[in-house]
Design a protein around this motif. Structure first.
Motif, short mmCIF file in Angstrom:
data_model
loop_
_atom_site.label_atom_id
_atom_site.label_comp_id
_atom_site.label_asym_id
_atom_site.label_seq_id
_atom_site.Cartn_x
_atom_site.Cartn_y
_atom_site.Cartn_z
N LYS A 59 0.84 -1.20 0.00
CA LYS A 59 0.00 0.00 0.00
C LYS A 59 0.87 1.25 0.00
O LYS A 59 1.98 1.27 0.51
N MET A 60 0.35 2.34 -0.56
CA MET A 60 1.11 3.59 -0.61
C MET A 60 1.38 4.11 0.80
O MET A 60 2.47 4.57 1.09
N ILE A 61 0.36 4.10 1.65
CA ILE A 61 0.51 4.42 3.07
C ILE A 61 -0.43 3.50 3.83
O ILE A 61 -1.32 2.88 3.25
N THR A 62 -0.25 3.43 5.13
CA THR A 62 -1.13 2.59 5.94
C THR A 62 -1.50 3.31 7.23
O THR A 62 -0.74 4.13 7.73
N ALA A 63 -2.66 2.98 7.71
CA ALA A 63 -3.07 3.42 9.04
C ALA A 63 -3.38 2.20 9.89
O ALA A 63 -4.00 2.31 10.93
N GLY A 64 -2.95 1.05 9.42
CA GLY A 64 -3.19 -0.19 10.13
C GLY A 64 -4.56 -0.78 9.82
O GLY A 64 -4.71 -1.98 9.69
N THR A 65 -5.54 0.05 9.69
CA THR A 65 -6.90 -0.36 9.34
C THR A 65 -7.65 0.88 8.84
O THR A 65 -7.19 2.00 9.02
N GLY A 66 -8.78 0.67 8.24
CA GLY A 66 -9.60 1.81 7.81
C GLY A 66 -9.03 2.47 6.58
O GLY A 66 -8.29 1.88 5.82
N GLY A 67 -9.37 3.71 6.38
CA GLY A 67 -8.92 4.43 5.21
C GLY A 67 -9.28 5.90 5.32
O GLY A 67 -9.74 6.36 6.35
N ALA A 68 -9.06 6.61 4.24
CA ALA A 68 -9.31 8.05 4.24
C ALA A 68 -9.87 8.47 2.90
O ALA A 68 -9.56 7.88 1.87
N LEU A 69 -10.70 9.47 2.92
CA LEU A 69 -11.22 10.11 1.72
C LEU A 69 -10.91 11.60 1.81
O LEU A 69 -11.01 12.19 2.88
N LEU A 70 -10.54 12.18 0.69
CA LEU A 70 -10.36 13.62 0.61
C LEU A 70 -11.53 14.17 -0.19
O LEU A 70 -11.66 13.89 -1.37
N LEU A 71 -12.36 14.94 0.47
CA LEU A 71 -13.57 15.46 -0.15
C LEU A 71 -13.68 16.96 0.07
O LEU A 71 -13.28 17.46 1.12
N SER A 72 -14.25 17.67 -0.90
CA SER A 72 -14.43 19.11 -0.75
C SER A 72 -15.90 19.50 -0.64
O SER A 72 -16.20 20.60 -0.21
#
Length: 184
Positions: free
Chosen positions: A3-16
């Motif tokens: 993976k490009m980056i990890t947070a161990g679990t979950g994920g992220a979205l960038l929204l405007s």
């Protein structure tokens, strides 16, 4: 590691858009309220919450993303030199001004099965295409002949920022030896 980056679990979205943020937040909830089910009918949820600890890990990784991408590109340059300097293999064509972040490193060969056997025999974790059928990814009856053709010619090489230089060199050497032995 892929993976490009990890947070161990979950994920992220960038929204405007505020509405998109509200909908994404709703989907991320462990359970939707009864009122939401009644008003909207059944809606799928992700059922995962990102803890503060995992969010902190993700933010620390995000700050290092430029370094991770540069390391991936450096490894890709080594693989490029090993694969394309003396072989008939064609490097990927990038759109003008585009550069890959190299989430994965793929190359195409009519001898992909032989490449996989060659690399696996040298304890290199090469993989075939991660795609199985275009219908697995596209909800349409439309044919994707280029996708179907490419998926049978793909070889994926290990590529991640913590891959040691000695391992990158070993993989590059195996690629050169494969080309010298007649693989293309």
């Amino acid at each position: 590691s892929t993976k490009m980056i990890t947070a161990g679990t979950g994920g992220a979205l960038l929204l405007s858009d505020a509405q998109d943020v509200a909908e994404a937040s709703e989907y991320a909830q462990q359970e939707l309220s009864v009122e939401t089910y009644r008003a909207d009918g059944f809606r799928p949820t992700l059922g995962q919450q990102l803890s503060d600890l995992n969010a902190g890990l993700g933010l620390a990784q995000l700050r290092r993303l430029p370094q991770f991408i540069e390391r991936r590109r450096a490894i890709a340059r080594v693989y490029d030199a090993a694969l394309y300097d003396k072989s008939r293999l064609a490097p990927p064509a990038w759109a003008a001004g585009a550069e890959s972040a190299f989430y994965r490193y793929y190359f195409l060969s009519e001898q992909s099965a032989q490449w996989l056997a060659w690399l696996l025999g040298r304890e290199i974790d090469a993989r075939p295409s991660i795609a199985h059928n275009s219908s697995d990814y596209f909800a349409t009856d439309r044919a994707f002949p280029n996708f179907e053709s490419a998926k049978n010619r793909v070889v994926s090489l290990p590529l991640y920022p913590s891959l040691a230089d000695v391992d990158v060199g070993r993989i590059a050497d195996a690629l050169r030896q494969g080309i010298d032995s007649g693989l293309a």
